[in-house]
Design a protein around this motif. Structure first.
Motif, PDB file in Angstrom:
ATOM      1  N   ALA A 222      20.553 -23.072 -22.076  1.00 25.47           N
ATOM      2  CA  ALA A 222      21.397 -24.088 -21.423  1.00 25.47           C
ATOM      3  C   ALA A 222      20.660 -24.727 -20.262  1.00 25.47           C
ATOM      4  N   THR A 223      20.308 -26.007 -20.442  1.00 21.34           N
ATOM      5  CA  THR A 223      19.877 -26.804 -19.285  1.00 21.34           C
ATOM      6  C   THR A 223      20.188 -28.274 -19.537  1.00 21.34           C
ATOM      7  N   GLY A 224      20.536 -28.959 -18.468  1.00 25.33           N
ATOM      8  CA  GLY A 224      20.983 -30.346 -18.599  1.00 25.33           C
ATOM      9  C   GLY A 224      22.335 -30.434 -19.288  1.00 25.33           C
ATOM     10  N   THR A 225      23.002 -29.305 -19.397  1.00 27.05           N
ATOM     11  CA  THR A 225      24.300 -29.263 -20.078  1.00 27.05           C
ATOM     12  C   THR A 225      25.415 -29.606 -19.100  1.00 27.05           C
ATOM     13  N   VAL A 226      26.247 -30.565 -19.503  1.00 32.33           N
ATOM     14  CA  VAL A 226      27.481 -30.841 -18.753  1.00 32.33           C
ATOM     15  C   VAL A 226      28.631 -30.437 -19.661  1.00 32.33           C
ATOM     16  N   LEU A 227      29.287 -29.385 -19.291  1.00 27.08           N
ATOM     17  CA  LEU A 227      30.343 -28.834 -20.142  1.00 27.08           C
ATOM     18  C   LEU A 227      31.694 -29.405 -19.718  1.00 27.08           C
ATOM     19  N   MET A 228      32.283 -30.194 -20.612  1.00 23.13           N
ATOM     20  CA  MET A 228      33.609 -30.763 -20.356  1.00 23.13           C
ATOM     21  C   MET A 228      34.637 -29.684 -20.686  1.00 23.13           C
ATOM     22  N   LEU A 229      35.111 -28.994 -19.674  1.00 23.00           N
ATOM     23  CA  LEU A 229      36.042 -27.867 -19.875  1.00 23.00           C
ATOM     24  C   LEU A 229      37.344 -28.260 -19.197  1.00 23.00           C
ATOM     25  N   ASP A 230      38.203 -28.949 -19.983  1.00 24.85           N
ATOM     26  CA  ASP A 230      39.289 -29.701 -19.347  1.00 24.85           C
ATOM     27  C   ASP A 230      40.629 -29.579 -20.062  1.00 24.85           C
ATOM     28  N   GLY A 231      40.779 -28.533 -20.866  1.00 21.72           N
ATOM     29  CA  GLY A 231      42.052 -28.371 -21.571  1.00 21.72           C
ATOM     30  C   GLY A 231      42.344 -29.498 -22.545  1.00 21.72           C
ATOM     31  N   GLY A 232      41.320 -30.298 -22.845  1.00 23.01           N
ATOM     32  CA  GLY A 232      41.509 -31.457 -23.732  1.00 23.01           C
ATOM     33  C   GLY A 232      41.981 -32.698 -22.983  1.00 23.01           C
ATOM     34  N   ALA A 233      41.980 -32.641 -21.644  1.00 25.08           N
ATOM     35  CA  ALA A 233      42.509 -33.780 -20.860  1.00 25.08           C
ATOM     36  C   ALA A 233      41.787 -35.075 -21.156  1.00 25.08           C
ATOM     37  N   SER A 234      40.492 -35.004 -21.437  1.00 27.68           N
ATOM     38  CA  SER A 234      39.757 -36.244 -21.670  1.00 27.68           C
ATOM     39  C   SER A 234      40.078 -36.866 -23.025  1.00 27.68           C
TER      40      SER A 234
END
Ligand SMILES: NC(=O)c1ccc[n+]([C@@H]2O[C@H](COP(=O)([O-])OP(=O)(O)OC[C@H]3O[C@@H](n4cnc5c(N)ncnc54)[C@H](OP(=O)(O)O)[C@@H]3O)[C@@H](O)[C@H]2O)c1
Length: 236
Positions: A222-234
């Motif tokens: 894992a590098t340069g990883t942006v993890l969208m951890l948002d309950g599906g909000a997006s």
């Protein structure tokens, strides 16, 4: 996750997501240092964390404070930055100085720590951005810009600082002390409303984000990883 013999620094570790990250890292065997502005909050948090936790004062909005903190020369295995104190309002409702203060805290705070921290080979930096990077909402343009800037910084630093790994987590609403200024009824109503709106059926708990930060810290791929951890909000 095995963090035995690892030393993790959590800048912003006196409450919320940072405190949960410190707690999870201790449970995984790490030594942990928490840092933030308030010596009293830090002492209470370190007492609550128990053996294995130390603390130090830092103000990420202040170049000299950040330089002073890292002048001790400690090399950390992983550095997580959750520190931020931002007032967000619509573009016509705050001054440019107030908007710059928000950017100075959340974005430039991360930048200062990333620049000054000494990290051991195999180690990582981990940041918090936010799902508004991808999903602006009315009155939240500044928040979108700050979070998008952090996500861009994460990807860029993964190249600039290689082989140091650099990652970020972008949450939606997380039930932390960040919201403690709200009246209890209004806070509970907001959380219930968002939980019903999010596809996951829940808002975030600090432990959800802590787990992700530690996964990114310990996963050598894992590098340069942006993890969208948002309950599906997006998605909604
Ligand atoms: N909670 C949410 O709903 C949510 C959603 C998306 C993104 N985020 C982001 O997640 C991050 C952590 O939020 P949280 O919910 O954990 O908030 P929190 O509970 O308010 O924690 C913020 C931490 O940052 C420290 N801090 C604030 N300003 C600082 C400064 N200038 N220098 C050093 N430390 C500072 C605070 O301690 P002191 O007061 O002792 O300095 C505290 O430990 C923030 O970047 C926030 O924008 C939060």
């Amino acid at each position: 996750m095995d963090l035995r013999s690892r030393h993790l620094l959590v800048v912003g570790g006196s409450s919320g997501i940072g405190f949960a990250t410190a707690k999870a890292a201790l449970a995984a065997g790490a030594r942990v240092t928490i840092a933030s502005r308030s010596a009293d909050k830090l002492k209470a948090a370190a007492d609550a964390l128990g053996d294995g936790a130390t603390h130090g004062v830092i103000d990420v909005t202040d170049d000299a404070s950040v330089e002073r903190f890292f002048a001790a020369g400690t090399t950390y295995d992983h550095v997580v930055v959750t520190a931020a104190d931002v007032r967000i309002a619509s573009i016509r409702d705050i001054t440019v100085s107030e908007a710059q203060a928000a950017m100075n805290s959340k974005f430039w705070g991360i930048y200062r720590v990333a620049r000054a921290a000494k990290v051991a080979p195999g180690g990582s930096l981990g940041f918090i951005a936010g799902f508004r990077s991808q999903r602006p909402g009315p009155g939240l343009a500044l928040m979108s810009a700050i979070n998008a800037a952090i996500e861009g910084l994460t990807r860029g630093l993964a190249l600039d600082l290689r082989p140091l790994r650099v990652n970020a987590v972008s949450p939606a609403l997380v039930d932390t002390e960040l919201w403690s200024g709200m009246a209890p009824d209004a806070r509970a109503a907001m959380i219930a409303k968002m939980a019903a709106h999010y596809p996951a059926g829940t808002v975030g708990k600090p432990e959800h984000i802590a787990d992700a930060l530690l996964m990114l810290a310990t996963n050598p791929y894992a590098t340069g990883t942006v993890l969208m951890l948002d309950g599906g909000a997006s998605l909604v």
